[in-house]
Design a protein around this motif. Structure first.
Motif, mmCIF file in Angstrom:
data_model
loop_
_atom_site.group_PDB
_atom_site.id
_atom_site.type_symbol
_atom_site.label_atom_id
_atom_site.label_comp_id
_atom_site.label_asym_id
_atom_site.label_seq_id
_atom_site.Cartn_x
_atom_site.Cartn_y
_atom_site.Cartn_z
ATOM 1 N N GLU A 174 0.826 -1.208 0.000
ATOM 2 C CA GLU A 174 0.000 0.000 0.000
ATOM 3 C C GLU A 174 0.861 1.259 0.000
ATOM 4 N N ILE A 175 1.976 1.226 0.740
ATOM 5 C CA ILE A 175 2.881 2.382 0.746
ATOM 6 C C ILE A 175 3.471 2.588 -0.642
ATOM 7 N N ALA A 176 3.878 1.504 -1.286
ATOM 8 C CA ALA A 176 4.448 1.601 -2.633
ATOM 9 C C ALA A 176 3.445 2.216 -3.604
ATOM 10 N N LYS A 177 2.191 1.813 -3.492
ATOM 11 C CA LYS A 177 1.157 2.353 -4.378
ATOM 12 C C LYS A 177 0.931 3.832 -4.114
ATOM 13 N N GLN A 178 0.911 4.217 -2.842
ATOM 14 C CA GLN A 178 0.651 5.614 -2.504
ATOM 15 C C GLN A 178 1.801 6.522 -2.921
ATOM 16 N N LEU A 179 3.031 6.023 -2.770
ATOM 17 C CA LEU A 179 4.200 6.840 -3.104
ATOM 18 C C LEU A 179 4.665 6.664 -4.542
ATOM 19 N N VAL A 180 4.000 5.752 -5.254
ATOM 20 C CA VAL A 180 4.336 5.450 -6.654
ATOM 21 C C VAL A 180 5.811 5.035 -6.763
ATOM 22 N N VAL A 181 6.181 4.050 -5.954
ATOM 23 C CA VAL A 181 7.518 3.465 -6.013
ATOM 24 C C VAL A 181 7.351 1.951 -5.975
ATOM 25 N N SER A 182 8.463 1.234 -6.135
ATOM 26 C CA SER A 182 8.387 -0.224 -6.134
ATOM 27 C C SER A 182 8.280 -0.769 -4.716
ATOM 28 N N HIS A 183 7.781 -1.988 -4.612
ATOM 29 C CA HIS A 183 7.688 -2.673 -3.319
ATOM 30 C C HIS A 183 9.077 -2.817 -2.702
ATOM 31 N N GLY A 184 10.073 -3.143 -3.530
ATOM 32 C CA GLY A 184 11.445 -3.292 -3.041
ATOM 33 C C GLY A 184 11.999 -2.008 -2.466
ATOM 34 N N THR A 185 11.647 -0.873 -3.087
ATOM 35 C CA THR A 185 12.096 0.423 -2.583
ATOM 36 C C THR A 185 11.540 0.688 -1.199
ATOM 37 N N VAL A 186 10.280 0.349 -0.992
ATOM 38 C CA VAL A 186 9.664 0.548 0.324
ATOM 39 C C VAL A 186 10.350 -0.343 1.353
ATOM 40 N N LYS A 187 10.608 -1.598 1.011
ATOM 41 C CA LYS A 187 11.287 -2.506 1.934
ATOM 42 C C LYS A 187 12.645 -1.952 2.334
ATOM 43 N N THR A 188 13.346 -1.364 1.382
ATOM 44 C CA THR A 188 14.651 -0.765 1.679
ATOM 45 C C THR A 188 14.503 0.413 2.630
ATOM 46 N N HIS A 189 13.506 1.257 2.380
ATOM 47 C CA HIS A 189 13.260 2.402 3.269
ATOM 48 C C HIS A 189 12.958 1.924 4.688
ATOM 49 N N VAL A 190 12.098 0.916 4.814
ATOM 50 C CA VAL A 190 11.727 0.412 6.137
ATOM 51 C C VAL A 190 12.956 -0.159 6.846
ATOM 52 N N ALA A 191 13.767 -0.911 6.134
ATOM 53 C CA ALA A 191 14.970 -1.484 6.734
ATOM 54 C C ALA A 191 15.922 -0.392 7.225
ATOM 55 N N ARG A 192 16.074 0.669 6.446
ATOM 56 C CA ARG A 192 16.954 1.779 6.846
ATOM 57 C C ARG A 192 16.387 2.526 8.044
ATOM 58 N N ILE A 193 15.064 2.690 8.074
ATOM 59 C CA ILE A 193 14.424 3.357 9.218
ATOM 60 C C ILE A 193 14.700 2.582 10.504
ATOM 61 N N LEU A 194 14.486 1.271 10.469
ATOM 62 C CA LEU A 194 14.723 0.446 11.649
ATOM 63 C C LEU A 194 16.184 0.503 12.077
ATOM 64 N N MET A 195 17.086 0.490 11.113
ATOM 65 C CA MET A 195 18.508 0.532 11.430
ATOM 66 C C MET A 195 18.889 1.876 12.053
ATOM 67 N N LYS A 196 18.447 2.974 11.438
ATOM 68 C CA LYS A 196 18.816 4.297 11.935
ATOM 69 C C LYS A 196 18.238 4.585 13.314
ATOM 70 N N LEU A 197 17.035 4.070 13.572
ATOM 71 C CA LEU A 197 16.378 4.342 14.843
ATOM 72 C C LEU A 197 16.662 3.259 15.888
ATOM 73 N N HIS A 198 17.474 2.277 15.506
ATOM 74 C CA HIS A 198 17.846 1.177 16.419
ATOM 75 C C HIS A 198 16.597 0.461 16.940
ATOM 76 N N LEU A 199 15.694 0.130 16.022
ATOM 77 C CA LEU A 199 14.454 -0.544 16.368
ATOM 78 C C LEU A 199 14.494 -1.983 15.862
ATOM 79 N N ARG A 200 13.803 -2.871 16.593
ATOM 80 C CA ARG A 200 13.790 -4.279 16.217
ATOM 81 C C ARG A 200 12.844 -4.571 15.059
ATOM 82 N N ASP A 201 11.693 -3.908 15.041
ATOM 83 C CA ASP A 201 10.695 -4.260 14.045
ATOM 84 C C ASP A 201 9.674 -3.138 13.906
ATOM 85 N N ARG A 202 8.634 -3.390 13.108
ATOM 86 C CA ARG A 202 7.628 -2.378 12.817
ATOM 87 C C ARG A 202 6.811 -2.007 14.048
ATOM 88 N N THR A 203 6.658 -2.939 14.976
ATOM 89 C CA THR A 203 5.916 -2.615 16.191
ATOM 90 C C THR A 203 6.559 -1.452 16.908
#
Length: 226
Positions: A174-203
């Motif tokens: 749904e994020i990929a559709k809203q931002l008009v980017v690929s699913h893989g791009t969103v996965k990369t963004h999420v992974a970087r967010i978790l890494m930068k914020l030192h978070l374990r997961d989406r919760t």
């Protein structure tokens, strides 16, 4: 390989019921039980479960402290699924902040428990139950908004946008559709967010987004795992 599960609950009948439900599944194996938080940590070290189904209110050491202990004592800690009687309990909120991967009420149907174990074992966050959204929103209404952690400033504008959409409950698709980017791009963004914020997961990402005011209570229409 079967999902190895440790049950931590001070009520023997609850543990027995959960064991009957989960052991009946071909892909789930009960490898241990504990009746308090201290035993849960010790037993987890011994049997190395993939998932700990954790009660909150237990003697000697509660589920919040046990969750912190489990996640701090290993390079590859188990996933923690909080299962409790209380649907609006500050201890549950603290457990999510401590790194628990999901939250489920004890009165949920058996199939929900099975699904929850599979979801967190796969590395996803269980945010589907409506009560979890209410829990996060309720406690963020009560707490003053803390200053944003310095790591937030390290996120790019796009990453902050993606974090906000994650907190609103949108899936990667749904994020990929809203931002008009690929699913893989969103996965990369999420992974970087978790890494930068030192978070374990989406919760934890959802909790942080509410706590820091990136998203306000009432903005999320639905929250579910991806």
């Amino acid at each position: 390989m079967a999902i190895r599960v440790l049950l931590a609950d001070d009520q023997a009948m609850v543990r027995t019921g959960f064991a009957m439900i989960l052991d009946a599944q071909p892909d789930i194996e009960i490898v241990g039980e504990a009746d308090d938080g201290e035993r849960a940590i010790a037993e987890a070290a011994r049997v190395q479960p993939d998932v700990v189904v954790m009660d909150i209110r237990m003697p000697r050491l509660d589920g919040v402290a046990a969750t912190r202990g489990l996640l701090a004592r290993s390079d590859a800690p188990p996933r923690v699924l909080v299962v409790t009687t209380f649907d609006l309990d500050e201890y549950v909120f603290d457990a999510l902040r401590a790194g628990a991967s999901g939250f489920l009420l004890k009165n949920a149907p058996p199939e929900e428990l099975v699904r929850a174990v599979r979801v967190v074992a796969a590395g996803d966050s269980l945010l589907a139950p409506e009560v979890t959204k209410r829990l996060i929103e309720e406690f963020c209404r009560r707490l003053p908004t803390p200053p944003s952690p310095p790591q937030i400033e390290e996120l790019t504008a796009r990453e902050q946008e993606v974090l906000g959409l994650v907190a609103r409950g949108l899936s990667n698709t749904e994020i990929a559709k809203q931002l008009v980017v690929s699913h893989g791009t969103v996965k990369t963004h999420v992974a970087r967010i978790l890494m930068k914020l030192h978070l374990r997961d989406r919760t934890q990402a959802v909790v942080l987004a509410y706590e820091t005011g990136l998203i306000s209570p009432g903005q999320a229409d639905h929250i579910r795992p991806t």
